[in-house]
Design a protein around this motif. Structure first.
Motif, PDB file in Angstrom:
ATOM      1  N   THR A   1      72.762  -7.048   8.747  1.00  0.00           N
ATOM      2  CA  THR A   1      72.940  -6.830   7.741  1.00  0.00           C
ATOM      3  C   THR A   1      73.847  -8.020   7.071  1.00  0.00           C
ATOM      4  O   THR A   1      74.424  -8.847   8.292  1.00  0.00           O
ATOM      5  N   VAL A   2      74.114  -8.886   6.176  1.00  0.00           N
ATOM      6  CA  VAL A   2      74.578 -10.087   5.270  1.00  0.00           C
ATOM      7  C   VAL A   2      75.461  -9.514   5.265  1.00  0.00           C
ATOM      8  O   VAL A   2      76.289 -10.740   4.200  1.00  0.00           O
ATOM      9  N   ASP A   3      75.595  -8.500   5.020  1.00  0.00           N
ATOM     10  CA  ASP A   3      77.268  -7.640   3.840  1.00  0.00           C
ATOM     11  C   ASP A   3      78.397  -7.904   4.805  1.00  0.00           C
ATOM     12  O   ASP A   3      77.908  -8.391   5.768  1.00  0.00           O
ATOM     13  N   PHE A   4      78.995  -8.199   3.752  1.00  0.00           N
ATOM     14  CA  PHE A   4      81.036  -8.370   4.517  1.00  0.00           C
ATOM     15  C   PHE A   4      81.250  -6.996   4.429  1.00  0.00           C
ATOM     16  O   PHE A   4      81.293  -6.097   3.073  1.00  0.00           O
TER      17      PHE A   4
ATOM     18  N   ILE B   1      72.200 -17.002  10.264  1.00  0.00           N
ATOM     19  CA  ILE B   1      70.643 -16.485   9.700  1.00  0.00           C
ATOM     20  C   ILE B   1      71.860 -16.080   8.398  1.00  0.00           C
ATOM     21  O   ILE B   1      71.744 -16.073   7.000  1.00  0.00           O
ATOM     22  N   ARG B   2      72.558 -15.650   8.599  1.00  0.00           N
ATOM     23  CA  ARG B   2      74.368 -15.131   8.013  1.00  0.00           C
ATOM     24  C   ARG B   2      74.984 -16.696   7.736  1.00  0.00           C
ATOM     25  O   ARG B   2      75.175 -16.403   6.773  1.00  0.00           O
TER      26      ARG B   2
ATOM     27  N   CYS C   1      70.741  -6.421   2.793  1.00  0.00           N
ATOM     28  CA  CYS C   1      71.919  -6.610   1.263  1.00  0.00           C
ATOM     29  C   CYS C   1      71.684  -6.591   0.396  1.00  0.00           C
ATOM     30  O   CYS C   1      71.175  -5.676  -0.368  1.00  0.00           O
ATOM     31  N   GLN C   2      73.216  -5.623   0.362  1.00  0.00           N
ATOM     32  CA  GLN C   2      73.460  -5.056  -0.884  1.00  0.00           C
ATOM     33  C   GLN C   2      73.883  -6.016  -1.687  1.00  0.00           C
ATOM     34  O   GLN C   2      73.863  -5.905  -2.965  1.00  0.00           O
ATOM     35  N   ASP C   3      74.938  -6.619  -1.468  1.00  0.00           N
ATOM     36  CA  ASP C   3      75.947  -8.425  -2.450  1.00  0.00           C
ATOM     37  C   ASP C   3      74.708  -9.195  -2.333  1.00  0.00           C
ATOM     38  O   ASP C   3      75.127 -10.201  -1.763  1.00  0.00           O
TER      39      ASP C   3
ATOM     40  N   CYS D   1      84.644 -11.546  13.897  1.00  0.00           N
ATOM     41  CA  CYS D   1      84.414 -12.558  12.579  1.00  0.00           C
ATOM     42  C   CYS D   1      83.333 -13.368  13.364  1.00  0.00           C
ATOM     43  O   CYS D   1      82.979 -13.726  14.440  1.00  0.00           O
ATOM     44  N   TYR D   2      81.964 -13.965  12.097  1.00  0.00           N
ATOM     45  CA  TYR D   2      81.485 -14.600  11.929  1.00  0.00           C
ATOM     46  C   TYR D   2      81.735 -16.095  11.753  1.00  0.00           C
ATOM     47  O   TYR D   2      82.346 -16.099  10.893  1.00  0.00           O
ATOM     48  N   PRO D   3      80.803 -16.751  12.026  1.00  0.00           N
ATOM     49  CA  PRO D   3      81.006 -17.870  11.620  1.00  0.00           C
ATOM     50  C   PRO D   3      80.903 -18.313   9.896  1.00  0.00           C
ATOM     51  O   PRO D   3      81.949 -18.659   9.210  1.00  0.00           O
TER      52      PRO D   3
END
Length: 297
Positions: free
Chosen positions: A8-11, A49-50, A98-100, A267-269
């Motif tokens: 996912t790319v969401d938080f 990618i994120r 992605c949702q957001d 944690c991601y960049p």
């Protein structure tokens, strides 16, 4: 060591009983993560990618010359190439990831990648000459993270000091800045450091104004990450007032120390956007600072 990621790319904020809540993310101008450990993530390609989708356009990956070596660089380079090939597919099928969508930047691009390479004080007892070859990598922009860690003492303190001095000299000879890891040893570090004319970056600063002063007076760059957002970090937020505009940079230390409201998660960049938003400083200035110190064409 690998840490779990998800497709996912969401938080998502961790909640009680194993539940998560979608977090609306800030949509910012270009942001830099000046310190992360991509080789420790389960899927570093997905991390790139994120970053692309959240406008993190410059990433410095820290490679330990003892613990990671060339193998660590190879992992990151392979992930980087994979991310470049997969990004178009993700953009074509963004609904699946992605949702957001309000947080997605207008022109996603895989970030520029550079390396910080050196022997962490934890591994000082095993220091070897591999560093000399590793820092010849054309993407290497600094020697680090080097310094002293008197909290864990995983290497004898006298050995840490000796290796710290040696790497300061290596950086000077290579005409590279240094990125410092100092924990519970700031006074000792000040007694042993020779500040480089090529620049000094104090990674993961988490002390108050009084402890900050000698580093600012010496012209150091100061990196702030997730801890500045923590509820009990009033001393760091007070110190923030005394960091010159042209000496402040953003970082994550991914996969560690995710900022609020994501604290406790891997944690991601791209989590750096929460820290940058929290700081409230001029984003162009923050990016200029990062590139001024940590850039080689």
């Amino acid at each position: 060591m690998t840490l779990t990621s998800s497709n996912t790319v969401d938080f998502y904020q961790r909640r009680k009983h194993g539940k998560y809540r979608l977090v609306s993310a800030p949509k910012l101008g270009p942001v830099a993560d000046t310190h992360c450990h991509l080789e420790m993530l389960e899927d570093p390609a997905w991390a790139f990618i994120r970053c692309a989708l959240h406008n993190v356009t410059f990433v410095c990956c820290v490679i330990d010359s003892v613990d990671d070596g060339q193998a660590g660089i190879d992992i990151v380079e392979e992930a980087y190439d994979k991310a470049k090939s997969e990004l178009p597919k993700v953009l074509e099928n963004l609904d699946d990831y992605c949702q957001d969508k309000n947080s997605i930047c207008d022109d996603p691009k895989i970030p520029e990648l550079r390396y910080i390479i050196g022997c962490h004080p934890h591994y000082a007892k095993d220091f070897n000459d591999d560093i000399y070859e590793l820092i010849k990598n054309p993407k290497c922009v600094a020697v680090g993270e080097i310094g002293l860690d008197f909290h864990y003492d995983l290497s004898p303190r006298e050995v840490q000091i000796e290796v710290f001095k040696k790497q300061l000299k290596i950086a000077e000879e290579a005409k590279l800045p240094v990125s410092l890891h100092i924990r519970e040893a700031h006074d000792v570090a000040l007694d042993n450091i020779k500040f480089s004319k090529y620049g000094t970056l104090l990674h993961c600063f988490n002390l108050g104004p009084e402890e900050l002063k000698p580093w600012v007076d010496a012209g150091c760059y100061i990196a702030l990450g997730g801890p500045v957002t923590f509820k009990k970090s009033d001393n760091v937020r007070e110190a923030l007032k005394y960091i010159p505009e042209d000496k402040l940079v953003t970082e994550t230390d991914a996969p560690f120390m995710a900022p609020e409201p994501l604290r406790g998660d891997v944690c991601y960049p791209d989590y750096v956007i929460f820290t940058a938003n929290f700081l409230g400083r001029d984003l162009n200035q923050l990016m200029d600072n990062a590139r001024r110190l940590l850039w080689r064409p």
